[in-house]
Design an enzyme around this catalytic site. Sequence first.
Site, PDB file in Angstrom:
ATOM      1  N   ARG A 234      41.165  45.861  43.155  1.00  0.00           N
ATOM      2  CA  ARG A 234      41.280  46.489  43.913  1.00  0.00           C
ATOM      3  C   ARG A 234      41.079  46.023  45.317  1.00  0.00           C
ATOM      4  O   ARG A 234      39.615  45.167  45.319  1.00  0.00           O
ATOM      5  CB  ARG A 234      40.560  48.155  43.577  1.00  0.00           C
ATOM      6  CG  ARG A 234      40.882  48.523  42.390  1.00  0.00           C
ATOM      7  CD  ARG A 234      41.534  49.670  42.802  1.00  0.00           C
ATOM      8  NE  ARG A 234      41.914  50.470  41.573  1.00  0.00           N
ATOM      9  CZ  ARG A 234      43.702  50.110  40.927  1.00  0.00           C
ATOM     10  NH1 ARG A 234      43.772  49.427  40.972  1.00  0.00           N
ATOM     11  NH2 ARG A 234      43.518  50.506  39.964  1.00  0.00           N
ATOM     12  N   ASP A 258      47.498  41.553  45.794  1.00  0.00           N
ATOM     13  CA  ASP A 258      48.189  42.641  45.677  1.00  0.00           C
ATOM     14  C   ASP A 258      47.602  43.816  46.042  1.00  0.00           C
ATOM     15  O   ASP A 258      47.800  44.957  45.586  1.00  0.00           O
ATOM     16  CB  ASP A 258      49.077  42.546  44.200  1.00  0.00           C
ATOM     17  CG  ASP A 258      49.690  43.388  43.667  1.00  0.00           C
ATOM     18  OD1 ASP A 258      50.431  43.673  43.879  1.00  0.00           O
ATOM     19  OD2 ASP A 258      49.302  44.758  42.555  1.00  0.00           O
ATOM     20  N   GLU A 263      45.488  50.777  51.229  1.00  0.00           N
ATOM     21  CA  GLU A 263      46.693  50.906  51.198  1.00  0.00           C
ATOM     22  C   GLU A 263      46.920  52.602  50.643  1.00  0.00           C
ATOM     23  O   GLU A 263      48.653  52.603  51.241  1.00  0.00           O
ATOM     24  CB  GLU A 263      46.704  49.582  49.946  1.00  0.00           C
ATOM     25  CG  GLU A 263      46.444  51.198  48.639  1.00  0.00           C
ATOM     26  CD  GLU A 263      46.268  50.174  47.154  1.00  0.00           C
ATOM     27  OE1 GLU A 263      45.999  48.775  47.385  1.00  0.00           O
ATOM     28  OE2 GLU A 263      46.551  50.423  45.974  1.00  0.00           O
ATOM     29  N   HIS A 295      50.920  46.495  45.445  1.00  0.00           N
ATOM     30  CA  HIS A 295      50.680  47.550  44.353  1.00  0.00           C
ATOM     31  C   HIS A 295      51.484  47.628  42.943  1.00  0.00           C
ATOM     32  O   HIS A 295      51.434  47.863  42.571  1.00  0.00           O
ATOM     33  CB  HIS A 295      49.372  48.398  44.619  1.00  0.00           C
ATOM     34  CG  HIS A 295      48.176  48.337  43.379  1.00  0.00           C
ATOM     35  ND1 HIS A 295      47.434  49.220  43.724  1.00  0.00           N
ATOM     36  CD2 HIS A 295      48.586  48.652  42.327  1.00  0.00           C
ATOM     37  CE1 HIS A 295      46.406  49.615  42.427  1.00  0.00           C
ATOM     38  NE2 HIS A 295      47.103  48.264  41.743  1.00  0.00           N
TER      39      HIS A 295
HETATM   40  P1  NAI Z   1      37.924  45.733  31.975  1.00  0.00           P
HETATM   41  O1  NAI Z   1      37.309  46.800  31.951  1.00  0.00           O
HETATM   42  O2  NAI Z   1      38.986  45.180  30.831  1.00  0.00           O
HETATM   43  O3  NAI Z   1      37.114  44.264  32.268  1.00  0.00           O
HETATM   44  C1  NAI Z   1      36.818  44.250  33.848  1.00  0.00           C
HETATM   45  C2  NAI Z   1      35.698  43.013  33.456  1.00  0.00           C
HETATM   46  O4  NAI Z   1      34.294  43.186  34.694  1.00  0.00           O
HETATM   47  C3  NAI Z   1      35.100  43.608  32.540  1.00  0.00           C
HETATM   48  O5  NAI Z   1      34.383  42.374  31.491  1.00  0.00           O
HETATM   49  C4  NAI Z   1      33.331  43.700  32.857  1.00  0.00           C
HETATM   50  O6  NAI Z   1      32.328  43.247  32.376  1.00  0.00           O
HETATM   51  C5  NAI Z   1      33.214  43.521  34.421  1.00  0.00           C
HETATM   52  N1  NAI Z   1      32.527  43.633  35.361  1.00  0.00           N
HETATM   53  C6  NAI Z   1      32.843  45.458  36.023  1.00  0.00           C
HETATM   54  N2  NAI Z   1      31.512  45.587  36.246  1.00  0.00           N
HETATM   55  C7  NAI Z   1      30.920  44.614  36.553  1.00  0.00           C
HETATM   56  C8  NAI Z   1      29.892  44.260  37.192  1.00  0.00           C
HETATM   57  N3  NAI Z   1      29.430  44.850  38.337  1.00  0.00           N
HETATM   58  N4  NAI Z   1      29.527  42.754  37.709  1.00  0.00           N
HETATM   59  C9  NAI Z   1      29.784  41.772  36.694  1.00  0.00           C
HETATM   60  N5  NAI Z   1      31.217  42.256  35.958  1.00  0.00           N
HETATM   61  C10 NAI Z   1      31.344  43.623  36.053  1.00  0.00           C
HETATM   62  O7  NAI Z   1      39.430  45.461  32.816  1.00  0.00           O
HETATM   63  P2  NAI Z   1      40.936  45.134  33.163  1.00  0.00           P
HETATM   64  O8  NAI Z   1      41.815  45.219  32.493  1.00  0.00           O
HETATM   65  O9  NAI Z   1      40.625  43.855  32.996  1.00  0.00           O
HETATM   66  O10 NAI Z   1      40.820  45.263  34.663  1.00  0.00           O
HETATM   67  C11 NAI Z   1      40.796  44.546  35.658  1.00  0.00           C
HETATM   68  C12 NAI Z   1      40.689  45.557  37.131  1.00  0.00           C
HETATM   69  O11 NAI Z   1      42.402  44.961  37.396  1.00  0.00           O
HETATM   70  C13 NAI Z   1      40.717  47.075  36.845  1.00  0.00           C
HETATM   71  O12 NAI Z   1      39.935  47.439  37.045  1.00  0.00           O
HETATM   72  C14 NAI Z   1      41.754  47.578  38.114  1.00  0.00           C
HETATM   73  O13 NAI Z   1      41.025  47.780  39.339  1.00  0.00           O
HETATM   74  C15 NAI Z   1      42.783  46.356  38.135  1.00  0.00           C
HETATM   75  N6  NAI Z   1      44.040  46.324  37.404  1.00  0.00           N
HETATM   76  C16 NAI Z   1      45.079  46.457  38.761  1.00  0.00           C
HETATM   77  C17 NAI Z   1      46.491  46.534  38.580  1.00  0.00           C
HETATM   78  C18 NAI Z   1      47.197  46.167  39.617  1.00  0.00           C
HETATM   79  O14 NAI Z   1      49.046  47.043  39.934  1.00  0.00           O
HETATM   80  N7  NAI Z   1      47.130  45.770  40.490  1.00  0.00           N
HETATM   81  C19 NAI Z   1      46.203  47.074  37.019  1.00  0.00           C
HETATM   82  C20 NAI Z   1      45.597  47.412  36.096  1.00  0.00           C
HETATM   83  C21 NAI Z   1      44.044  46.689  36.662  1.00  0.00           C
END
Ligand code: NAI
Length: 337
Positions: A234, A258, A263, A295
Site C-alpha cells: 500500500r 504499484d 493514489e 495498482h
Molecule cells: P497476508 O495477511 O497473507 O500477509 C501479511 C503479512 O504481514 C503477515 O505475515 C503478517 O504477519 C505481516 N504483518 C502484518 N502486520 C505486521 C506488522 N505490524 N509487523 C510485522 N509483520 C506484520 O497478506 P498478503 O495477502 O500477503 O497481502 C499483503 C498486502 O499486499 C495486503 O495487505 C495488501 O495491502 C497488498 N496487496 C496489494 C495488491 C496490489 O494489487 N498491489 C493486491 C493484493 C494485496
Amino acid sequence: MKIAYFDTHPFEKQSFMKANQSFQHELIFFETRLNSETANLAQGCPCICAFVNDKINVQTLEVLAAQGARLIALRSAGFNHVDLEAAELLKLKVVRVPEYSPYAVAEHAMALILSLNRKTHRAYNRVREGNFSLDGLVGFDLHQKTVGLIGTGKIGQVMAKILQGFGCQVIAFDRFENADLLKAGVKYVELDSVFRQSDIISLHIPLNPETHHIVDARALILTKPGVMIINTGRGALIDTHALIQHLKSGHIGYAGLDVYEEEEGVFFENLSDKILLDDQLARLLTFPNVLLTAHQAFLTQEALKCIAETTLQNISDFEHDLPLKNEVRTQIHYKKI
Ligand code: NAI
C-alpha cells in the site's frame, strides 16, 4: 441480494457478471467512487461492493446504515480504507477477499524488479525510435543478491520462492516466522537489518497504524547506496517525501511502485488529457530509475475470477445466515514493530 458496486471498472464488470450466473444476485454498477456524498446512490441495496479507493469512513457508513445497508463486501484483500469500529457500531458487517492470487502480486513485484534492473521499459522506447545504443542500460545479476522481504504472508511467501529461483539470498522481517520459508533457507532478521543488508527491498505487509511509513527517512538512511525499493503493498507504507529526497540524492538506486500514498482519484483513471495536480507524483514520474504502475499487481484473469466468485459467495453466505469466513473485524490488531 441487491448489490451496489462502486468504483466499477470495465476490467472487472465482465468477471462479476459471468460469476453471477451461478449466484443470481442483482448487480447494480456505479462508476463513481463511494464516499459520503455518493453513498445515497445505493438506496435500497442491502449490500455495497467496494474497491480499494472507496472512502468507507464513518460519514459514508452512517449514510449507508441509515438507508438500510447491512453488508460491505470488499472486492479486495486490503481493508485499511474501512473504519471497522464505525461499521461495527452501525451493525454493518464487512467481508473481503483475503486471497485471490498471491502469484499475481508477487509476479508483478518481480516484473518491476526485472524491468528496473534490465531497463526493458527504457529499451522498449529507445529501439522504437531507432536508437539501438546500449549506453545507460547496464543491469546487474540477481543471482546471489540479498533481497529483503517485509511481510511473508501469502504474497511474501510466493515472492520468496520466486526470488530463490533466481538464486537470490532471501532475508525477511515479519511478526511471525513462516516454517516453510525457514526450511527453504529464508533468514528472518530484525527490521533494521532488512534495511541495512538488502540490495532489493520488497514490501508485502498490510497498511495499519504500525506499518504506516515503515519506510521513512530513518529507514532509508540505513539502506545500502543504490538499493532498489519495490512496493506492491500500500502506498502509505512509504513516506513519499523521504523517498523523493533519497532519489534526488542518488542514494536510492531504483524504486518500483504499484501503489502510491495519494493514489485515490488518480490511479484507475485515464487522466492523459488533464493536468496532473499532484506535485509529488509528477516528481516521481521524472526519475528514470522509478517505475510506476497504477495498482495493477492483482490484475490477472485468475485473480479477477477468484475475486468475483469469492465476493459473491461472501454475499450469499451473509444472505443465508451462514458463517462469514471472510469477515473483517476490529479485533485484528497488529503488534508494534
Ligand atoms: P497476508 O495477511 O497473507 O500477509 C501479511 C503479512 O504481514 C503477515 O505475515 C503478517 O504477519 C505481516 N504483518 C502484518 N502486520 C505486521 C506488522 N505490524 N509487523 C510485522 N509483520 C506484520 O497478506 P498478503 O495477502 O500477503 O497481502 C499483503 C498486502 O499486499 C495486503 O495487505 C495488501 O495491502 C497488498 N496487496 C496489494 C495488491 C496490489 O494489487 N498491489 C493486491 C493484493 C494485496
